[in-house]
Scaffold this active site. Structure first.
Site, mmCIF file in Angstrom:
data_model
loop_
_atom_site.group_PDB
_atom_site.id
_atom_site.type_symbol
_atom_site.label_atom_id
_atom_site.label_comp_id
_atom_site.label_asym_id
_atom_site.label_seq_id
_atom_site.Cartn_x
_atom_site.Cartn_y
_atom_site.Cartn_z
ATOM 1 C CD GLU A 60 45.917 34.829 46.256
ATOM 2 O OE1 GLU A 60 46.636 35.428 46.660
ATOM 3 O OE2 GLU A 60 44.511 35.238 46.084
ATOM 4 C CG HIS A 129 39.475 41.218 38.701
ATOM 5 N ND1 HIS A 129 40.319 42.186 38.992
ATOM 6 C CD2 HIS A 129 38.920 40.698 39.923
ATOM 7 C CE1 HIS A 129 40.646 42.483 40.133
ATOM 8 N NE2 HIS A 129 39.900 41.469 40.737
#
Lengths: 325, 330
Positions: A60, A129
């Site tokens: 990322e 998440h």
């Protein structure tokens, strides 16, 4: 008018803009042939090819840092995080680089980077998440932060984002992705910093974002039966925040509740309350209230998970309490 | 030596002299209190920026570091815009918003120096990706120090550039100290160039104080990148002969003898010796060039010192592209 889902709306917006602008490319994990974990790029790989629908390694920080350099050199990267939680490894690239490029360079460079990802608590996704993070991004100068609550707003704001020269965090609540609403087929854009009055009312102003708009709407009818008329405002973008629309509403109602799924400390509610205190104090008939998610990581087990998010009955009770002040 | 080669060598000499003269002037300016912030000079490392940038076109781009004055000048930034920026003036290349560590001049391909170690690697990779999407034959260069190679950005950037075969040069200036931490302490593998193999790209080591060697190695790598053959990692072994930043102590982590030894390998003196050895009368030409460079920097310094400070009312300008001081609702 036809009805489409939030997911279809953003896919349409992205595909339309990619067709118009060959400088747009998308990067992320599984966004190529697979079409994205949340179908955010479904079918686009066949239309626009592998250079513009680029699957990344799981790095990322790397591909967000790459996006900064790409935006500085004439392209318009769209970074698809999948889950917004995943991008915290890249926080330095977003906050220290992308958000500051235009300023550092004295306006010589633009930073048209769209950073999108799913947010929100639900479905026992667990704490890696489920985060939302928008108050954090709204804290920093140089970023636009968009948090739509429905398909119509999502399409108009995504198109606006893809035509803006500023970096945009576009955060999509997972529980809204399959919700439908009427969306015209004709082209439309929604400007940043323009709130939507979801429902007009006279007695109390409620400000809510994303999933909380729907949770609040659920109780509005019931409260109407109890004689409480709620004006519900969805700011749609938290940076810039349309404080004018909120002030106008509070001028009318005299009462303000901010319902927010994210944490209370240093959050969106605190910011709105401070600004309304500064500029609308004389309009207030009661102290401003906040209803937030719990200040804890997100638990997995369904009853625990439900306990950390504002639920409709809690929202209704907060509104009643505020009316009793 | 044919004339073209001589001309190129003289260009390299002039480039290095310009950086040195400018940096020495900035050292004195710092001592005189004219520089409000930090100042990391490039003295001793000039051969790297000049050797690499001499192989680039104006529309190629570079991304640099906190020690970026040399890269900026080598890529074509006028010293007056550099000095004005470091002095905090409105006429500086970033309008006084950046300072020594945030120099931007996109019109000459200087896409920024940075106060954070590592992002130059990722941003250069991103420029390489832009050129792939735009289908141009431009090349992108990341300059970074040995301190950056133990950072995740190095790993992620080199890997991405390799898998997508991007036109990028990764130029590590191994000056042997990350601030004051020796490279031999902080790296398990003493060779940066050898790490290229781990990512599947060529890694080349070169004497970073030999401008002709740097020019040759960079030229080949840039040619490869431009013709679609992908990225290269170049490790330039060099040494900074000033402290990490002006005003800092320099002998708590290295010895005066070591610094003096490296000063004897000065890249400018080395090229001068080669030129004079080829042709004794070159001394005069080089002397004239030194005088020209000095005049250029005199003028740049005067320009910077006489330039106005930015208007405080503009302090919040350029946060967003619309340049509105109020929230932009558009």
């Amino acid at each position: 008018m036809r009805e489409i889902t939030f997911m279809q709306a953003t896919l349409e917006a992205l595909s339309e803009e990619m067709a118009k602008n060959p400088k747009i490319f998308v990067m992320g994990e599984g966004i190529g042939k697979r079409g994205g974990n949340f179908n955010t790029t479904k079918g686009l790989f066949d239309l626009y090819g592998p250079d513009r629908l680029c699957d990344t390694p799981i790095c990322e920080r790397g591909f967000v840092g790459l996006a900064a350099g790409a935006a500085m050199t004439g392209t318009r990267p769209v970074i698809d995080f999948m889950f917004a939680d995943f991008i915290l490894d890249a926080a330095g690239e977003i906050i220290n680089q992308i958000a500051k490029i235009q300023y550092m360079s004295g306006g010589r460079l633009k930073a048209p980077v769209l950073l999108r990802g799913c947010i929100g608590i639900g479905h026992s996704a667990g704490t890696h998440h489920s985060g939302s993070y928008y108050p954090m991004y709204a804290h920093f100068p140089g970023l636009r932060v968009v948090v739509p609550s429905n398909a119509y707003d999502a399409k108009g704001l995504l198109k606006q984002s893809l035509n803006s020269n500023d970096p945009v965090l576009f955060l999509e609540h997972k529980s809204l992705l399959t919700k439908k609403c009427p969306v015209p087929e004709e082209e439309f854009l929604i400007p940043f910093g323009k709130a939507r009055i979801v429902q007009k009312g006279a007695d109390v102003t409620v400000v809510a974002l994303a999933m909380m708009v729907h949770q609040t709407l659920e109780v509005c009818k019931q409260l109407e039966g109890e004689g409480v008329s709620v004006e519900l405002i969805d700011p749609r973008t938290v940076a810039p925040m349309d404080i004018e629309t909120i002030l106008d509403s509070v001028h009318k109602t005299g009462r303000l509740l901010i319902v927010d799924e994210t944490f209370a400390p240093c959050g969106i509610g605190a910011e709105i309350a401070a600004q309304v205190n500064d500029r609308g104090f004389d309009d207030l008939d009661a102290p401003i209230r906040r209803l937030n998610g719990a200040h804890s990581p997100t638990p997995y087990s369904p009853p625990l998970e439900a306990a950390v998010v504002p639920q409709p009955d809690r929202i209704a009770q907060e509104i009643r309490d505020l009316m009793a002040e | 030596m044919n004339n073209l080669e001589l001309e190129k060598k003289l260009d390299l000499y002039r480039g290095m002299r310009t950086i040195r003269e400018c940096e020495e002037r900035l050292v004195r300016s710092h001592q005189r209190g004219l520089i409000p912030g930090p100042c990391h000079t490039y003295i001793g490392q000039e051969a790297v920026a000049v050797g690499v940038c001499a192989c680039l076109r104006n529309d190629d781009v570079i991304f640099s570091t906190h020690r970026g004055h040399g890269h900026a000048i080598a890529k074509g930034l006028h010293p007056r815009e550099l000095m004005a920026e470091v002095f905090g003036r409105a006429t500086g290349c970033s309008g006084g918003r950046g300072g020594s560590m945030h120099l931007f001049a996109p019109e000459v391909g200087l896409m920024g120096t940075s106060g954070i170690v590592g992002p130059s690697i990722l941003q250069a990779t991103g420029a390489g990706y832009s050129f792939k999407v735009l289908k141009t034959d431009q090349v992108s260069v990341a300059f970074f120090g040995d301190g950056a190679v133990n950072n995740g950005a190095f790993h992620e950037g080199l890997n991405m550039a390799t898998i997508w075969n991007l036109p990028v040069l990764f130029v590590c200036e191994n000056n042997q100290f990350a601030t004051e931490v020796p490279f031999h302490y902080s790296s398990g593998n003493p060779s940066v160039a050898a790490r290229g193999a781990a990512y599947g790209l060529p890694g080349v080591e070169v004497d970073g104080n030999d401008v002709l060697a740097v020019y040759e190695v960079a030229g080949e790598a840039i040619q490869r990148a431009r013709s679609g053959e992908g990225p290269t990692l170049i490790e330039c072994k060099t040494y900074r002969t000033r402290p990490h930043a002006e005003g800092m102590d320099d002998y708590s982590y290295r010895t005066r003898e070591e610094v003096d030894e490296w000063k004897s390998r000065d890249p400018i003196l080395r090229l001068r010796e080669i030129l004079v050895a080829d042709n004794e009368s070159m001394k005069e030409n080089l002397g004239a060039m030194d005088t020209e460079v000095k005049a250029l920097i005199d003028e740049a310094e005067k320009f910077a010192e006489e330039s106005p400070y930015p208007d405080p009312l503009t302090a919040e300008d350029h946060v967003f592209s619309a340049n509105s001081r109020k929230i932009d609702h558009a």
